[in-house]
Write an enzyme that holds these catalytic residues in place. Sequence first.
Site, mmCIF file in Angstrom:
data_model
loop_
_atom_site.group_PDB
_atom_site.id
_atom_site.type_symbol
_atom_site.label_atom_id
_atom_site.label_comp_id
_atom_site.label_asym_id
_atom_site.label_seq_id
_atom_site.Cartn_x
_atom_site.Cartn_y
_atom_site.Cartn_z
ATOM 1 N N GLU A 1 0.855 -1.182 0.000
ATOM 2 C CA GLU A 1 0.000 0.000 0.000
ATOM 3 C C GLU A 1 0.891 1.231 0.000
ATOM 4 O OE1 GLU A 1 -2.370 -0.044 3.492
ATOM 5 O OE2 GLU A 1 -3.240 -2.015 3.129
ATOM 6 N N ASP B 1 -4.597 9.127 11.215
ATOM 7 C CA ASP B 1 -3.246 8.582 11.346
ATOM 8 C C ASP B 1 -2.626 8.946 12.683
ATOM 9 O OD1 ASP B 1 -3.290 7.459 8.805
ATOM 10 O OD2 ASP B 1 -2.647 9.330 7.872
#
Length: 276
Positions: A50, A61
């Site tokens: 990814e 995140d």
Amino acid sequence: MTTSVATAYDKAKAENRAALVGYLPAGFPSGEGAIEAAKAMVDGGCDVIEIGLPYSDPLMDGPTIQDAVHQALVGGIRIPDVFRTVEAVAATGVPTLIMTYWNPVDRYGVDAFARDLQSAGGAGLITPDLTPEEGEDWLAAADAYDLDKVFLVALSSTDERLKKITKVCRGFVYAASLMGVTGARSAVDTGAPLLVERTRKAIAAVCPSGAASLPVGLGLGVGNGAQAAEVAQFADGVIVGSAFIRRLLDAPSQTAGLDAVRELAAELAAGVRQKS
């Protein structure tokens, strides 16, 4: 239709193990450095890669990925650079997806993004903040350009929600094992096996004939071989991101960083092959 990502999962299943999926933002630690690091992850044993598209407001995140994304943005990374990264990594023969918040795709142009991703050899898109209800343009573009559509399910997802999400996924379903932001943890969340089980039931309910072909990858929290082995006992794929980034952040040099990433990938690859 069987996709390159599905084929990677099928190969792992045939070997009686889980697939290993590695994540790294484009542009970190540099444009070329990200490509070399991703290739080191492949060398170490990652089955799928990814590539993160750096975004200025990465709300989901954790601090490790935020640090890497910030370095990439300061370094001047742009969407065309992300496609070049995908192209270089995909050239290794390992299926390569982009993971991105939706705003950059929307601003770039959904059809244009899908076209350029396909042109770069990308396998598809992981969209953590996009819902199926808001993703009609992407679903159409992905089908037009033969790209995988990977949506996220979480511990908080209801059974009906799981059905809606899994029905539109292709390639695999991304199960987020922890509530909150991403990052390596000292232990895998105890709700993870149940989430995978519920997701598989949802897949079977909405697509009985294809239930076995849509794997479930588990991410957010795996940081070492022992955790990878634990997750591999119940999930089809083990997704690792922050731990790779941390190895690069802590390395005294680029060469040392690449070696550390390769070693971690090998440790994780051995973990997903470990029998209970």
